[in-house]
Design a protein around this motif. Structure first.
Motif, mmCIF file in Angstrom:
data_model
loop_
_atom_site.group_PDB
_atom_site.id
_atom_site.type_symbol
_atom_site.label_atom_id
_atom_site.label_comp_id
_atom_site.label_asym_id
_atom_site.label_seq_id
_atom_site.Cartn_x
_atom_site.Cartn_y
_atom_site.Cartn_z
ATOM 1 N N ARG A 54 0.864 -1.184 0.000
ATOM 2 C CA ARG A 54 0.000 0.000 0.000
ATOM 3 C C ARG A 54 0.894 1.225 0.000
ATOM 4 N NH1 ARG A 54 -5.160 1.370 0.671
ATOM 5 N NH2 ARG A 54 -5.698 -0.831 0.959
ATOM 6 N N VAL A 55 0.651 2.165 -0.897
ATOM 7 C CA VAL A 55 1.462 3.371 -0.997
ATOM 8 C C VAL A 55 0.563 4.594 -0.943
ATOM 9 C CG1 VAL A 55 3.324 2.271 -2.305
ATOM 10 C CG2 VAL A 55 1.397 3.287 -3.533
ATOM 11 N N GLY A 56 1.136 5.705 -0.516
ATOM 12 C CA GLY A 56 0.414 6.963 -0.486
ATOM 13 C C GLY A 56 1.176 8.035 -1.242
ATOM 14 N N GLU A 57 0.522 9.137 -1.512
ATOM 15 C CA GLU A 57 1.159 10.223 -2.243
ATOM 16 C C GLU A 57 2.228 10.864 -1.361
ATOM 17 O OE1 GLU A 57 -0.233 14.545 -3.572
ATOM 18 O OE2 GLU A 57 -1.341 12.953 -4.636
ATOM 19 N N ALA A 58 3.476 10.667 -1.722
ATOM 20 C CA ALA A 58 4.599 11.203 -0.946
ATOM 21 C C ALA A 58 4.924 12.626 -1.357
ATOM 22 C CB ALA A 58 5.825 10.306 -1.113
ATOM 23 N N TRP A 59 4.704 12.973 -2.618
ATOM 24 C CA TRP A 59 4.960 14.319 -3.099
ATOM 25 C C TRP A 59 4.232 14.528 -4.417
ATOM 26 C CZ3 TRP A 59 7.293 14.248 -7.863
ATOM 27 C CH2 TRP A 59 8.075 13.117 -8.178
ATOM 28 N N ALA A 60 4.052 15.771 -4.787
ATOM 29 C CA ALA A 60 3.379 16.117 -6.043
ATOM 30 C C ALA A 60 3.860 17.481 -6.509
ATOM 31 C CB ALA A 60 1.862 16.130 -5.865
ATOM 32 N N VAL A 61 4.042 17.638 -7.814
ATOM 33 C CA VAL A 61 4.404 18.926 -8.399
ATOM 34 C C VAL A 61 3.563 19.163 -9.643
ATOM 35 C CG1 VAL A 61 6.777 18.939 -7.530
ATOM 36 C CG2 VAL A 61 6.282 17.895 -9.744
ATOM 37 N N GLU A 62 3.183 20.398 -9.863
ATOM 38 C CA GLU A 62 2.482 20.767 -11.081
ATOM 39 C C GLU A 62 3.495 21.132 -12.155
ATOM 40 O OE1 GLU A 62 -0.247 23.871 -10.214
ATOM 41 O OE2 GLU A 62 -1.573 22.604 -9.008
ATOM 42 N N ALA A 63 3.103 21.010 -13.407
ATOM 43 C CA ALA A 63 3.985 21.336 -14.536
ATOM 44 C C ALA A 63 3.442 22.555 -15.268
ATOM 45 C CB ALA A 63 4.094 20.153 -15.482
ATOM 46 N N ASP A 64 4.347 23.494 -15.575
ATOM 47 C CA ASP A 64 3.969 24.700 -16.312
ATOM 48 C C ASP A 64 4.222 24.569 -17.808
ATOM 49 O OD1 ASP A 64 3.287 25.948 -13.914
ATOM 50 O OD2 ASP A 64 5.328 26.666 -13.604
ATOM 51 N N ALA A 65 4.768 23.429 -18.229
ATOM 52 C CA ALA A 65 5.055 23.193 -19.647
ATOM 53 C C ALA A 65 4.794 21.732 -19.951
ATOM 54 C CB ALA A 65 6.515 23.560 -19.965
ATOM 55 N N ALA A 66 4.774 21.401 -21.234
ATOM 56 C CA ALA A 66 4.505 20.022 -21.637
ATOM 57 C C ALA A 66 5.575 19.091 -21.069
ATOM 58 C CB ALA A 66 4.477 19.923 -23.161
ATOM 59 N N LEU A 67 5.137 18.022 -20.415
ATOM 60 C CA LEU A 67 6.062 17.080 -19.800
ATOM 61 C C LEU A 67 6.645 16.144 -20.847
ATOM 62 C CD1 LEU A 67 3.841 16.417 -16.720
ATOM 63 C CD2 LEU A 67 6.205 17.178 -16.561
ATOM 64 N N PRO A 68 7.919 15.795 -20.710
ATOM 65 C CA PRO A 68 8.526 14.900 -21.695
ATOM 66 C C PRO A 68 8.033 13.463 -21.550
ATOM 67 C CG PRO A 68 10.080 15.373 -19.935
ATOM 68 C CD PRO A 68 8.885 16.245 -19.694
ATOM 69 N N ARG A 69 8.076 12.718 -22.649
ATOM 70 C CA ARG A 69 7.714 11.308 -22.600
ATOM 71 C C ARG A 69 8.679 10.538 -21.708
ATOM 72 N NH1 ARG A 69 8.088 7.638 -27.928
ATOM 73 N NH2 ARG A 69 10.221 7.413 -27.190
ATOM 74 N N GLN A 70 9.981 10.811 -21.873
ATOM 75 C CA GLN A 70 11.002 10.218 -21.020
ATOM 76 C C GLN A 70 11.310 11.236 -19.927
ATOM 77 O OE1 GLN A 70 10.938 7.101 -21.966
ATOM 78 N NE2 GLN A 70 12.984 6.732 -22.763
ATOM 79 N N PHE A 71 10.851 10.999 -18.699
ATOM 80 C CA PHE A 71 10.928 12.034 -17.676
ATOM 81 C C PHE A 71 11.711 11.619 -16.439
ATOM 82 C CE2 PHE A 71 7.354 9.420 -16.690
ATOM 83 C CZ PHE A 71 7.173 9.455 -15.320
ATOM 84 N N VAL A 72 12.222 10.395 -16.388
ATOM 85 C CA VAL A 72 12.992 9.920 -15.242
ATOM 86 C C VAL A 72 14.307 9.329 -15.722
ATOM 87 C CG1 VAL A 72 13.064 8.303 -13.307
ATOM 88 C CG2 VAL A 72 10.936 9.473 -13.857
ATOM 89 N N ALA A 73 15.404 9.690 -15.040
ATOM 90 C CA ALA A 73 16.716 9.109 -15.345
ATOM 91 C C ALA A 73 17.594 9.226 -14.118
ATOM 92 C CB ALA A 73 17.378 9.814 -16.535
ATOM 93 N N ASP A 74 18.276 8.141 -13.780
ATOM 94 C CA ASP A 74 19.253 8.124 -12.680
ATOM 95 C C ASP A 74 18.692 8.695 -11.382
ATOM 96 O OD1 ASP A 74 20.976 6.981 -14.434
ATOM 97 O OD2 ASP A 74 22.357 8.662 -14.566
ATOM 98 N N GLY A 75 17.460 8.325 -11.063
ATOM 99 C CA GLY A 75 16.863 8.768 -9.814
ATOM 100 C C GLY A 75 16.368 10.192 -9.803
ATOM 101 N N ARG A 76 16.371 10.854 -10.951
ATOM 102 C CA ARG A 76 15.885 12.236 -11.061
ATOM 103 C C ARG A 76 14.619 12.286 -11.906
ATOM 104 N NH1 ARG A 76 18.858 13.529 -6.807
ATOM 105 N NH2 ARG A 76 21.056 14.007 -7.255
ATOM 106 N N VAL A 77 13.726 13.195 -11.549
ATOM 107 C CA VAL A 77 12.478 13.416 -12.281
ATOM 108 C C VAL A 77 12.554 14.803 -12.905
ATOM 109 C CG1 VAL A 77 9.973 13.554 -12.122
ATOM 110 C CG2 VAL A 77 11.237 11.969 -10.637
ATOM 111 N N VAL A 78 12.462 14.875 -14.225
ATOM 112 C CA VAL A 78 12.647 16.137 -14.945
ATOM 113 C C VAL A 78 11.297 16.825 -15.145
ATOM 114 C CG1 VAL A 78 13.501 17.202 -17.058
ATOM 115 C CG2 VAL A 78 14.661 15.192 -16.112
#
Length: 384
Positions: A54-78
């Motif tokens: 069971r998991v819960g929402e740990a964090w959330a961010v809104e985007a001001d621009a179109a999000l990329p299809r590939q958005f995660v790499a090496d533990g980072r979220v772009v």
């Protein structure tokens, strides 16, 4: 004793030095260096473990621009914005590093091969590209381009694709060179472009033709592999080019073999308004994973038919395959009440990470250790 004045040449040298200093300051103030706001970070700790039951929402961010299809790499979220992008720590959602330009606007960004590759528009053209290390934000390369001001950017392994209605440019994300360029056919305009494991797919609308022209080009050479006509019902969209090249009409998914473009058996779409939700595709193992109108299909690459299908809220974490208790390959699928680990071969449930309140529709999933990162159209959510 009378004071002596410095020789004239000293005054000349002094004036010249001051003038050069003033020019240098003015040039620096007007340069991209002065307009750049960037930070770097230490590499993140290895993300160990698996998602909980069971998991819960740990964090959330809104985007001001179109999000990329590939958005995660090496533990980072772009997460992009108008002037650049921020790399978040996937475990906490906190900023790890950022890169922004006061003198330019972001045309597009993608995370690929451990890099964040971005293209910026400084005037009326998207003319500057750079790559930063995804983990640390340290610059890896910078180069000039000459793309239209409405160019978009997406990536997959070893390939970055920049597209506009008149043509495409393919970049090597690691080596920074332009591999090849291709213009739309004469009398045609690109109605859709995408890149995937099968190559670079172009969907063209041409003058005087009642059909759309679908082409597949080799990602590394630009050589055309095949061209096929697709009936134009007024709402044809290019879905993806992973394992299969898929186009959607208002009623069907039309899959094509990547080797020769052979059209496979159409797959009827569920009822609904084609404009209501996005169409998403990725590849895992040998299967093409396609999501549309609340259904996920795992398509056979030989027939285009579904090996299995399930109601789903979005696309699984195709690039982050897991193992079941029996050692089978599995993917985390976002569903109505949380994320379900499904055997890639059969679609059978092998685990579950329940989410109170469910998940929004139309998102892509990534897994970073015990964290499930979910990206709908308007932001990014981290569940742990």
């Amino acid at each position: 004793m009378a004071l002596s004045h410095p020789p004239l040449r000293v005054w000349v040298w002094t004036a010249a030095t001051l003038a050069l200093a003033v020019v240098a300051v003015l040039l620096w103030r007007g340069s991209s260096v002065a307009a750049t706001d960037s930070t770097t970070a230490e590499e993140p700790a290895a993300a160990d473990g698996a998602p909980a039951d069971r998991v819960g929402e740990a964090w959330a961010v809104e985007a001001d621009a179109a999000l990329p299809r590939q958005f995660v790499a090496d533990g980072r979220v772009v997460v992009p914005d108008e002037r650049g992008f921020t790399a978040l720590d996937a475990a906490t959602g906190e900023e790890a590093w950022h890169y922004r330009r006061a003198d330019a606007r972001l045309c597009g960004v993608t995370a690929v091969d451990g890099l964040v590759v971005a293209v910026f528009r400084t005037a009326d053209r998207c003319d500057e590209a750079l790559a930063l290390d995804a983990a640390t934000g340290i610059r890896q390369w910078t180069r000039n381009l000459s793309l239209r001001g409405d160019a978009t950017v997406e990536g997959t392994s070893q390939v970055v694709l920049a597209s506009s209605p008149t043509g495409v440019v393919v970049l090597d994300p690691v080596g920074d060179n332009v591999r090849w360029r291709a213009a739309a056919d004469e009398g045609c305009e690109l109605a859709g472009t995408t890149v995937g494991s099968s190559g670079v797919a172009l969907l063209q609308r041409c003058e005087g033709s009642s059909a759309l022209r679908l082409r597949l080009l080799d990602s590394f050479t630009g050589q055309a592999r095949w061209t096929r006509d697709v009936p134009d019902d007024g709402d044809v969209r290019l879905v993806g080019a992973d394992r299969l090249v898929v186009v959607a009409t208002a009623r069907d998914l039309l899959a094509h073999r990547p080797d020769d473009g052979t059209p496979l058996t159409p797959l009827p779409l569920p009822d609904g308004d084609p404009a209501d939700e996005p169409l998403l595709q990725d590849g895992a193992g040998e299967l093409a994973l396609v999501w549309a109108r609340g259904t996920l299909w795992a398509l056979d690459p030989a027939t285009g038919g579904p090996r299995w299908e399930v109601p789903a809220r979005g696309l699984p974490a195709a690039g982050d395959v897991a193992k079941t208790d029996r050692g089978a390959t599995a993917v985390w699928v976002p569903e109505a009440d949380g994320f379900v680990l499904r055997d890639l071969a059969t679609g059978e449930e092998a685990g579950r990470a329940a989410v109170d309140g469910g998940l929004p529709a139309g998102g892509r999933t990534a897994v970073v250790g015990p964290v499930l990162v979910y990206r709908p159209a308007d932001g990014v959510l981290g569940y742990a």
